[in-house]
Design a protein around this motif. Structure first.
Motif, PDB file in Angstrom:
ATOM      1  N   TYR A  45       9.552   1.216 -15.879  1.00  0.00           N
ATOM      2  CA  TYR A  45      10.878   1.163 -14.882  1.00  0.00           C
ATOM      3  C   TYR A  45      11.231   0.006 -14.391  1.00  0.00           C
ATOM      4  O   TYR A  45      10.446  -0.098 -13.400  1.00  0.00           O
TER       5      TYR A  45
ATOM      6  N   LYS B  44      13.108  -0.731 -11.905  1.00  0.00           N
ATOM      7  CA  LYS B  44      13.239  -0.711 -10.505  1.00  0.00           C
ATOM      8  C   LYS B  44      11.912  -0.298  -9.749  1.00  0.00           C
ATOM      9  O   LYS B  44      12.243  -0.389  -8.412  1.00  0.00           O
TER      10      LYS B  44
ATOM     11  N   GLU C 245      20.745  15.703 -25.542  1.00  0.00           N
ATOM     12  CA  GLU C 245      20.707  16.066 -24.138  1.00  0.00           C
ATOM     13  C   GLU C 245      19.361  15.853 -23.409  1.00  0.00           C
ATOM     14  O   GLU C 245      19.263  15.370 -22.491  1.00  0.00           O
TER      15      GLU C 245
ATOM     16  N   ARG D 255      19.002  12.273 -22.934  1.00  0.00           N
ATOM     17  CA  ARG D 255      19.461  11.757 -21.848  1.00  0.00           C
ATOM     18  C   ARG D 255      18.908  12.250 -20.505  1.00  0.00           C
ATOM     19  O   ARG D 255      18.852  11.509 -19.773  1.00  0.00           O
ATOM     20  N   LYS D 256      18.377  13.254 -20.619  1.00  0.00           N
ATOM     21  CA  LYS D 256      17.665  13.691 -19.086  1.00  0.00           C
ATOM     22  C   LYS D 256      16.338  12.832 -18.904  1.00  0.00           C
ATOM     23  O   LYS D 256      16.177  12.617 -17.887  1.00  0.00           O
TER      24      LYS D 256
ATOM     25  N   SER E  19      16.269   9.814 -19.686  1.00  0.00           N
ATOM     26  CA  SER E  19      16.397   8.475 -19.316  1.00  0.00           C
ATOM     27  C   SER E  19      16.859   8.559 -17.827  1.00  0.00           C
ATOM     28  O   SER E  19      17.004   7.347 -17.554  1.00  0.00           O
ATOM     29  N   GLU E  20      17.202   9.505 -17.291  1.00  0.00           N
ATOM     30  CA  GLU E  20      17.633   9.558 -15.793  1.00  0.00           C
ATOM     31  C   GLU E  20      16.428   9.655 -14.769  1.00  0.00           C
ATOM     32  O   GLU E  20      15.397  10.190 -14.869  1.00  0.00           O
ATOM     33  N   PRO E  21      16.726   8.716 -13.819  1.00  0.00           N
ATOM     34  CA  PRO E  21      15.591   8.851 -12.615  1.00  0.00           C
ATOM     35  C   PRO E  21      15.639  10.206 -11.840  1.00  0.00           C
ATOM     36  O   PRO E  21      16.747  10.907 -12.016  1.00  0.00           O
ATOM     37  N   ILE E  22      14.491  10.400 -11.350  1.00  0.00           N
ATOM     38  CA  ILE E  22      14.315  11.761 -10.448  1.00  0.00           C
ATOM     39  C   ILE E  22      14.620  11.382  -9.048  1.00  0.00           C
ATOM     40  O   ILE E  22      13.193  10.748  -8.838  1.00  0.00           O
TER      41      ILE E  22
ATOM     42  N   PRO F 278      11.776   7.131 -15.317  1.00  0.00           N
ATOM     43  CA  PRO F 278      12.350   7.063 -16.580  1.00  0.00           C
ATOM     44  C   PRO F 278      11.504   5.929 -17.460  1.00  0.00           C
ATOM     45  O   PRO F 278      11.352   5.073 -16.787  1.00  0.00           O
TER      46      PRO F 278
ATOM     47  N   GLU G  69      17.064   0.982 -20.651  1.00  0.00           N
ATOM     48  CA  GLU G  69      18.381   1.322 -20.255  1.00  0.00           C
ATOM     49  C   GLU G  69      19.290   0.973 -21.373  1.00  0.00           C
ATOM     50  O   GLU G  69      18.986   0.192 -22.419  1.00  0.00           O
TER      51      GLU G  69
ATOM     52  N   LYS H 144      20.502   4.756 -26.921  1.00  0.00           N
ATOM     53  CA  LYS H 144      21.185   5.848 -27.367  1.00  0.00           C
ATOM     54  C   LYS H 144      20.636   6.502 -28.593  1.00  0.00           C
ATOM     55  O   LYS H 144      19.959   5.690 -29.435  1.00  0.00           O
TER      56      LYS H 144
END
Lengths: 471, 199
Positions: free
Chosen positions: A328, A330, B81, B84-85, B87-90, B97, B101, B104
């Protein structure tokens, strides 16, 4: 019912009437006729390929179709993916020629659907089979005793290209894209020992006389080589080992492929080339080994060609050199050096089910302590099986040598399914020198003194391995 | 009228008719990619607990994280879905993730026990490279899918509808990939709000 399913009858009509996109050819596998339908990759969507079973004429055995999924071929290697397992094979010359003729460019992936496959099995692994599904093109070796020696006849397809190499009394023939017949293994060896090597790219037959004598001559004909030996009946003492160790160093990426790009724009391809050159110099100077680089400048080499270089050189070791990157962008805290050897985590047995069932919070036994226990080895070929132990030892030797001088975090020995290492017919490892995305690692990887120390440590690991295995 | 001309006209009318029918069928909309399947607003929204496997910041291990994922519009939408989850930072955690970026999920194909996932080219173009990052990307997807969808035993990753050797030059994806236990973090981490499996 989807909209597309309405179109299918018309799609089929178009295929039948204007079948330019689909061309049928006749193949011959092990003497039995098979036919194949090629679907060109250009403009062909995945869903069409998956639905293609519905467009096949009715006289095809449904059981065979049920086993099919996708078959892909590249550089002459046929991969067949079907419900009950994976099959690897060497594509038949006719098949490859037909692909060329029908406009699918060799060297790119394409799909084909075979109606029938009759493979000649070579090696059966736990969940995989290494096969040749084409007839051998190196047909036979015959050895005849003569008055004062021996005459060897080698029969093969006359389209095969080959090279002959002589090493003292021994003689080796390397065939490009050759497929050895099983008959060769049953050749009479009372006068000469015969060694065979089969890889995806080429095959080799080596003749080693058991008696003292000399090579009288080699006559070349289309599809035939005649080798004459003069031999007396004195048993030849085994040659003193004069073999020079050959090590192939593979700096990753290169040219259009920069690899990972890290802190302050540090490019992986430049770091690994620098370390590769240093290692080559050190190995040549201090161990007098034959050190070959898959690339010695900034140019691109395909993954297949990297191991091809090593296999053709009959190398003893394959050392791939890479740099790592954080997943990642970042967060750049990931750092350290690690040494990998190849694995195949393709276990479709009950292990996954077991894992899934046990993977409940608080339940014992889900996570195992060692990677080697975790990854189920699926052995792709006999060569892979033979080299796995040595690859593991080489990885451990290099990793243990790194701790002494190099002030980078040592992440230890790990296993992964590397594409580049799969084709190597020798022990092989992949070294990740550090994370170019981590400022501390990146700084070290640009420091000349550090790079020299790092190279020295890798060298010491290789030396340690050679002392154990190549003495 | 000349018989030949008559037959010609009949053939012409039939040909025009066939072409017209084909054009009508072709003008109909093709199915949307899996990620864009509209959710039927009339249906009740159902959430299912899903265990994601995401990379730790050291890129050494995958860490299981439990989340609720909408499961209303069938397998492709559910899988989209989940991706998508993934791929998202927590926030405020030691996990990241590992899906590049802009990636799809274009299509989802169940085939027997194999789940074929076709991703957009961003999964290659925007990949940071390196063995660790590549392993995290691949097994984050594979382990998550196989753990949560027990009908499948392997995942076959394609990009833009075509198979590939690798995503970034290291890990072989030319064949279906199976669950990898060895990459899952073995010891409980400090309280991060994520689910841990104990030994």
């Amino acid at each position: 019912m989807t909209v597309r399913s309405h179109i299918r009858p018309f799609f089929l009509l178009f295929i039948l009437l204007f079948s330019s996109a689909f061309s049928k050819i006749e193949l011959n596998y092990s003497g039995e006729k098979s036919s194949a339908t090629f679907i060109q990759e250009q403009g062909t969507k995945l869903y069409n390929l998956l639905d293609i079973k519905k467009y096949i004429t009715a006289d095809i055995n449904k059981d065979i179709l049920n086993d099919l999924l996708i078959i892909s071929a590249k550089n002459g290697i046929l991969k067949i993916n079907y419900k009950t397992g994976m099959v690897y094979g060497v594509a038949h010359k006719k098949l490859l020629a037909a692909v060329k003729k029908n406009g699918v460019f060799l060297g790119t992936d394409f799909y084909l659907l075979l109606n029938k496959i009759i493979p000649e099995f070579i090696d059966i692994g736990a969940n995989s089979i290494f096969i040749t599904n084409s007839r051998p093109n190196i047909y036979s070796v015959n050895i005849e005793e003569t008055k004062n020696g021996a005459t060897i006849s080698v029969l093969f397809s006359e389209i095969l290209k080959y090279k002959i190499r002589q090493d003292g009394q021994n003689l080796a023939i390397d065939f490009d894209n050759g497929i050895l017949s099983r008959q060769i293994a049953h050749t009479d060896t009372s006068l000469l020992n015969i060694e065979q090597m089969q890889s995806a790219q080429f095959s080799r037959i080596t003749f080693m006389p058991k008696f003292i004598g000399k090579l009288k001559g080699v006559d070349r004909y289309p599809g035939k080589i005649i080798i004459n030996y003069l031999l007396n009946k004195k048993i030849r003492q085994p040659d003193k080992p004069t073999k020079t160790v050959t090590i192939v160093i593979d700096p990753g990426h290169g040219g259009k492929d920069p690899g990972a790009i890290g802190y302050k724009g540090l490019k992986e391809k430049n770091v690994v080339l620098d370390i590769g050159r240093r290692l080559r110099k050190m190995l040549k100077r201090e161990l007098n080994v034959n050190a070959i680089m898959t690339r010695d400048a900034d140019y691109f080499v395909t993954l297949d060609n990297r191991t091809k270089i090593a296999n053709r050189a009959n190398a003893d070791l394959f050392i791939a050199i890479h740099c790592n990157a954080a997943p990642y962008y970042k967060v750049n805290t990931a750092k350290g050096i690690e040494v990998y050897f190849v694995s195949e985590a393709r276990d479709r047995s009950s292990k996954e089910v077991e894992a899934r069932e046990n993977a409940q919070p608080g339940k014992q036994g889900y996570v195992e302590k060692k990677h080697s226990d975790d990854l189920q080895m699926i052995l792709l070929s006999q060569a892979y099986r033979a080299h796995l132990t040595k690859s593991s030892a080489l990885a451990k030797d290099i990793s243990s040598s790194l701790t002494s001088d190099v002030s980078m975090e040592n992440r230890g020995v790990r296993q992964a399914m590397f594409y580049v290492l799969r084709g190597a017919n020798m022990p092989s490892v992949l070294i990740e020198l550090g994370f170019v995305t981590n400022p501390s690692d990146a700084k070290k990887l640009t420091d000349k003194k550090y790079k020299q120390r790092l190279t020295k440590d890798i060298f010491e690991g290789i030396k340690l391995y050679l002392e154990q295995f190549e003495k | 009228m000349n018989k030949k001309i008559l037959w010609f006209l009949i053939a012409l009318v039939i040909a025009i008719g066939i072409i017209a029918v084909i054009l009508i069928y072709r003008s109909r909309p093709v199915p949307e990619p899996a990620g864009q399947i509209p959710v039927d607003e009339q249906k009740e929204v159902v959430y299912k607990e899903v265990t994601l496997f995401m990379s730790d910041t050291d890129a050494m291990y995958l860490v299981p994280v439990k989340v609720a994922v909408q499961d209303t519009a069938g397998l492709p939408a559910f899988v989209s879905e989940i991706v998508r989850k993934l791929s998202e930072p927590i926030a405020d955690s030691d996990i990241v993730p590992s899906i590049p970026e802009g990636t799809k999920l274009l299509r989802v194909y169940p085939y027997g026990k194999q789940l074929i996932l076709d991703f957009s080219k961003e999964i290659v173009d925007n990949h940071p490279g390196g063995t660790s990052a590549e392993m995290m990307t691949i097994y984050s997807i594979v382990n998550t899918m196989l753990y949560n969808l027990p009908d499948f035993d392997s995942v076959y990753i394609t990009v833009g509808g075509m198979p590939r050797e690798t995503l970034a030059g290291h890990i072989d994806i030319s064949e279906p990939i199976y669950f990898n236990k060895g990459l899952i973090r073995p010891a409980p981490a400090p309280d991060t709000g994520t689910t841990q499996f104990s030994e």
